[in-house]
Design a protein around this motif. Structure first.
Motif, PDB file in Angstrom:
ATOM      1  N   THR A  52      27.569  34.914  90.288  1.00 48.20           N
ATOM      2  CA  THR A  52      26.942  36.065  89.632  1.00 48.20           C
ATOM      3  C   THR A  52      27.881  36.749  88.653  1.00 48.20           C
ATOM      4  OG1 THR A  52      25.622  36.432  91.630  1.00 48.20           O
ATOM      5  CG2 THR A  52      25.715  38.226  90.020  1.00 48.20           C
ATOM      6  N   ALA A  53      29.108  36.975  89.070  1.00 48.36           N
ATOM      7  CA  ALA A  53      30.061  37.686  88.209  1.00 48.36           C
ATOM      8  C   ALA A  53      30.320  36.917  86.918  1.00 48.36           C
ATOM      9  CB  ALA A  53      31.373  37.912  88.962  1.00 48.36           C
ATOM     10  N   THR A  54      30.408  35.590  87.028  1.00 47.77           N
ATOM     11  CA  THR A  54      30.661  34.795  85.825  1.00 47.77           C
ATOM     12  C   THR A  54      29.455  34.815  84.898  1.00 47.77           C
ATOM     13  OG1 THR A  54      32.125  33.362  87.114  1.00 47.77           O
ATOM     14  CG2 THR A  54      31.396  32.545  84.977  1.00 47.77           C
ATOM     15  N   TRP A  55      28.255  34.706  85.469  1.00 51.59           N
ATOM     16  CA  TRP A  55      27.059  34.771  84.615  1.00 51.59           C
ATOM     17  C   TRP A  55      26.970  36.135  83.915  1.00 51.59           C
ATOM     18  CZ3 TRP A  55      24.843  31.006  82.471  1.00 51.59           C
ATOM     19  CH2 TRP A  55      24.583  29.803  83.121  1.00 51.59           C
ATOM     20  N   LYS A  56      27.358  37.191  84.594  1.00 50.76           N
ATOM     21  CA  LYS A  56      27.345  38.510  83.943  1.00 50.76           C
ATOM     22  C   LYS A  56      28.327  38.546  82.777  1.00 50.76           C
ATOM     23  CE  LYS A  56      25.847  41.702  87.568  1.00 50.76           C
ATOM     24  NZ  LYS A  56      26.259  42.868  88.383  1.00 50.76           N
ATOM     25  N   ARG A  57      29.483  37.971  82.981  1.00 50.14           N
ATOM     26  CA  ARG A  57      30.444  37.904  81.876  1.00 50.14           C
ATOM     27  C   ARG A  57      29.881  37.093  80.719  1.00 50.14           C
ATOM     28  NH1 ARG A  57      34.012  34.063  80.480  1.00 50.14           N
ATOM     29  NH2 ARG A  57      34.097  33.040  82.530  1.00 50.14           N
ATOM     30  N   VAL A  58      29.200  36.004  81.025  1.00 48.68           N
ATOM     31  CA  VAL A  58      28.596  35.173  79.973  1.00 48.68           C
ATOM     32  C   VAL A  58      27.529  35.972  79.226  1.00 48.68           C
ATOM     33  CG1 VAL A  58      27.240  33.091  79.530  1.00 48.68           C
ATOM     34  CG2 VAL A  58      29.143  33.017  81.163  1.00 48.68           C
ATOM     35  N   LEU A  59      26.773  36.774  79.943  1.00 48.24           N
ATOM     36  CA  LEU A  59      25.784  37.633  79.283  1.00 48.24           C
ATOM     37  C   LEU A  59      26.474  38.617  78.335  1.00 48.24           C
ATOM     38  CD1 LEU A  59      23.395  38.351  82.292  1.00 48.24           C
ATOM     39  CD2 LEU A  59      22.710  37.315  80.117  1.00 48.24           C
ATOM     40  N   ASP A  60      27.573  39.209  78.783  1.00 48.29           N
ATOM     41  CA  ASP A  60      28.332  40.111  77.908  1.00 48.29           C
ATOM     42  C   ASP A  60      28.781  39.379  76.646  1.00 48.29           C
ATOM     43  OD1 ASP A  60      28.120  42.233  79.683  1.00 48.29           O
ATOM     44  OD2 ASP A  60      30.026  41.794  80.680  1.00 48.29           O
ATOM     45  N   GLU A  61      29.250  38.159  76.815  1.00 49.02           N
ATOM     46  CA  GLU A  61      29.728  37.389  75.669  1.00 49.02           C
ATOM     47  C   GLU A  61      28.569  36.980  74.756  1.00 49.02           C
ATOM     48  OE1 GLU A  61      32.141  34.179  77.081  1.00 49.02           O
ATOM     49  OE2 GLU A  61      33.627  35.507  77.987  1.00 49.02           O
ATOM     50  N   ALA A  62      27.388  36.757  75.326  1.00 51.45           N
ATOM     51  CA  ALA A  62      26.216  36.450  74.502  1.00 51.45           C
ATOM     52  C   ALA A  62      25.888  37.639  73.599  1.00 51.45           C
ATOM     53  CB  ALA A  62      25.017  36.107  75.385  1.00 51.45           C
ATOM     54  N   ALA A  63      25.959  38.843  74.165  1.00 52.61           N
ATOM     55  CA  ALA A  63      25.723  40.038  73.345  1.00 52.61           C
ATOM     56  C   ALA A  63      26.822  40.193  72.300  1.00 52.61           C
ATOM     57  CB  ALA A  63      25.656  41.269  74.241  1.00 52.61           C
ATOM     58  N   ASP A  64      28.057  39.917  72.676  1.00 54.79           N
ATOM     59  CA  ASP A  64      29.177  40.046  71.740  1.00 54.79           C
ATOM     60  C   ASP A  64      29.064  39.081  70.563  1.00 54.79           C
ATOM     61  OD1 ASP A  64      30.307  42.025  73.280  1.00 54.79           O
ATOM     62  OD2 ASP A  64      31.730  40.694  74.307  1.00 54.79           O
ATOM     63  N   VAL A  65      28.553  37.872  70.822  1.00 55.41           N
ATOM     64  CA  VAL A  65      28.442  36.895  69.742  1.00 55.41           C
ATOM     65  C   VAL A  65      27.283  37.220  68.802  1.00 55.41           C
ATOM     66  CG1 VAL A  65      26.907  35.195  70.829  1.00 55.41           C
ATOM     67  CG2 VAL A  65      28.679  34.404  69.256  1.00 55.41           C
ATOM     68  N   GLY A  66      26.409  38.154  69.220  1.00 56.89           N
ATOM     69  CA  GLY A  66      25.327  38.601  68.348  1.00 56.89           C
ATOM     70  C   GLY A  66      23.962  38.080  68.702  1.00 56.89           C
ATOM     71  N   ALA A  67      23.833  37.420  69.858  1.00 57.98           N
ATOM     72  CA  ALA A  67      22.520  36.917  70.270  1.00 57.98           C
ATOM     73  C   ALA A  67      21.567  38.081  70.515  1.00 57.98           C
ATOM     74  CB  ALA A  67      22.649  36.071  71.524  1.00 57.98           C
ATOM     75  N   LEU A  68      20.295  37.848  70.245  1.00 56.02           N
ATOM     76  CA  LEU A  68      19.267  38.863  70.467  1.00 56.02           C
ATOM     77  C   LEU A  68      18.513  38.645  71.765  1.00 56.02           C
ATOM     78  CD1 LEU A  68      17.730  38.953  66.866  1.00 56.02           C
ATOM     79  CD2 LEU A  68      19.499  40.451  67.826  1.00 56.02           C
ATOM     80  N   GLN A  69      18.442  37.392  72.201  1.00 51.11           N
ATOM     81  CA  GLN A  69      17.628  37.053  73.365  1.00 51.11           C
ATOM     82  C   GLN A  69      18.430  36.207  74.342  1.00 51.11           C
ATOM     83  OE1 GLN A  69      14.113  35.010  72.089  1.00 51.11           O
ATOM     84  NE2 GLN A  69      13.333  36.729  70.898  1.00 51.11           N
ATOM     85  N   VAL A  70      18.053  36.312  75.620  1.00 51.48           N
ATOM     86  CA  VAL A  70      18.562  35.396  76.632  1.00 51.48           C
ATOM     87  C   VAL A  70      17.361  34.788  77.348  1.00 51.48           C
ATOM     88  CG1 VAL A  70      18.809  37.273  78.320  1.00 51.48           C
ATOM     89  CG2 VAL A  70      20.001  35.110  78.678  1.00 51.48           C
ATOM     90  N   HIS A  71      17.400  33.469  77.495  1.00 50.96           N
ATOM     91  CA  HIS A  71      16.351  32.745  78.211  1.00 50.96           C
ATOM     92  C   HIS A  71      16.929  32.271  79.532  1.00 50.96           C
ATOM     93  CE1 HIS A  71      14.048  32.869  74.533  1.00 50.96           C
ATOM     94  NE2 HIS A  71      15.015  32.254  73.878  1.00 50.96           N
ATOM     95  N   PHE A  72      16.416  32.799  80.642  1.00 52.61           N
ATOM     96  CA  PHE A  72      16.854  32.373  81.960  1.00 52.61           C
ATOM     97  C   PHE A  72      16.030  31.155  82.369  1.00 52.61           C
ATOM     98  CE2 PHE A  72      17.908  36.955  82.005  1.00 52.61           C
ATOM     99  CZ  PHE A  72      19.272  36.866  82.292  1.00 52.61           C
ATOM    100  N   SER A  73      16.722  30.033  82.531  1.00 48.37           N
ATOM    101  CA  SER A  73      16.018  28.779  82.734  1.00 48.37           C
ATOM    102  C   SER A  73      16.693  27.990  83.849  1.00 48.37           C
ATOM    103  CB  SER A  73      16.014  27.995  81.408  1.00 48.37           C
ATOM    104  OG  SER A  73      15.334  26.770  81.537  1.00 48.37           O
TER     105      SER A  73
END
Length: 372
Positions: A52-73
């Motif tokens: 969980t903690a790593t996925w949260k960090r990845v989400l933070d990095e997705a926002a940092d890179v400028g992504a607008l959406q996340v698809h949980f798959s």
């Protein structure tokens, strides 16, 4: 999901614009056994999944890179007990969240928890318009009825609903029924997604390939419905590549719009990229998503147009289809560097027709289930 797309760089040596979305494959575990599953033939075990903690960090990095959406798959993302926590974190950092699910593990209480966490969109796969065919394809008894129940709950709760209807030889004749079902469910969008032959679909191609007559009838039926559907439901329609004359812009072009993180943290330009030999894939433990997106070797290899061979390099459409699909070029031409054989200008295009007609004629062939 109707967000305006940002501008994207065309040349491989240009600074890439931010990705539009990040696809997060939380797991490869899934209760269904679809014969066209796009997950790898060699699935990552639950023990290898990011915590969980790593996925949260990845989400933070997705926002940092400028992504607008996340698809949980996945696999099936609902097998993760931390799904609500991940959705809530995505909401907190301003990402639009979409759940791509089979729906068979969802129920009303969990859907309500996900909505409270900030989930905005649900995409549910349908294997057919009727229960017998759908449950046979998915290998899950009662799965179709469960999907319809959850789809109606999604709409009742005011969440956006997309129906992903994968068509193949065994259900393509019911395309009108599939459209009617999506309308009855109150979906805002339907993906009429003819099977694309990667992963398990490639292994089961001879059991799934529709005939030319089926394809022509389906195409006529869909196009006849489009005028009446305009303004009522968004229709994404993808014709089978093997019957096309021009390649599609796969994933919007290699490493131009999307990035994918698989269950063990490998960062990929597309979900099938690991089929390409000799590629170097970094993980979320190696560098940040921003760094990997900018200059990761797997991302720069086919980004833009500089890598293209002839006739792609001289083609007026090269910044429309971006060379087509690299995984398909590997599967059909033997090299990911080749022109996508779906293109009529490819030296291997005639071979595609031979394979297509051979497999379409193999009407008695049974498929191998994913995970069987």
């Amino acid at each position: 999901m109707n967000c305006a797309l940002p501008a994207f760089a065309a040349a491989s040596n240009a600074e890439p614009a931010p990705p539009f979305a990040v696809l997060m494959e939380l797991t490869h575990r899934c209760p269904l056994r679809c014969p066209y599953c796009s997950n790898p033939v060699a699935l990552d075990p639950a023990s290898a999944e990011l915590d969980t903690a790593t996925w949260k960090r990845v989400l933070d990095e997705a926002a940092d890179v400028g992504a607008l959406q996340v698809h949980f798959s996945g696999g099936e993302p609902c097998v993760r007990k931390d799904l609500e926590e991940l959705v809530a974190h995505a909401t907190e950092i301003g990402l639009y969240s979409n759940l791509i699910t089979s729906a068979v593990l969802l129920d009303q209480p969990r859907l309500e928890r996900l909505q409270r966490a900030g989930l905005q969109h649900v995409q549910i796969s349908l294997q057919d318009a009727e229960a017998a065919g759908a449950d046979r394809v998915g290998g899950f008894k009662g799965g179709h009825a469960k999907k319809l129940e959850v789809a109606r709950a999604v709409v009742r709760q005011g969440l956006a609903l997309t129906i992903n209807a994968v068509l193949h030889r065994h259900n393509i004749d019911r395309v009108n029924d599939v459209i009617d079902l999506a309308m009855d469910l109150g979906a805002g969008r339907i993906e009429i997604a003819n099977v694309q032959y990667y992963g398990w679909a490639l292994a089961n191609r001879a059991a799934l390939m529709p005939s030319r007559d089926q394809l022509l009838a389906m195409d006529a039926a869909v196009r006849a419905r489009l005028p009446e559907l305009a303004g009522r439901i968004v229709v994404d329609y993808v014709v089978p590549d093997y019957y096309a004359r021009r390649p599609k812009s796969c994933m919007g072009g290699w490493a131009r719009r999307f990035m994918n993180v698989n269950p063990r943290g490998r960062v990929l330009p597309c979900h099938a990229a690991e089929t390409i030999p000799g590629m170097e894939f970094e993980t979320v433990h190696d560098r940040s998503l921003s760094e990997i997106w900018r200059d990761g070797p797997a991302f720069t290899r086919y980004r833009g147009t500089d890598w293209m061979p002839e006739p792609c390099q001289s083609c007026d459409h090269k910044e429309e289809d971006w060379g087509g699909c690299r995984c398909q070029a590997l599967a059909l031409a033997g090299s990911a560097d080749a022109t996508d054989p779906v293109c009529e200008l490819s030296p291997a295009h005639a071979d595609v027709a031979v394979l297509r007609d051979r497999d379409a004629a193999a009407l008695g062939t049974e498929w191998t289930y994913r995970g069987a």
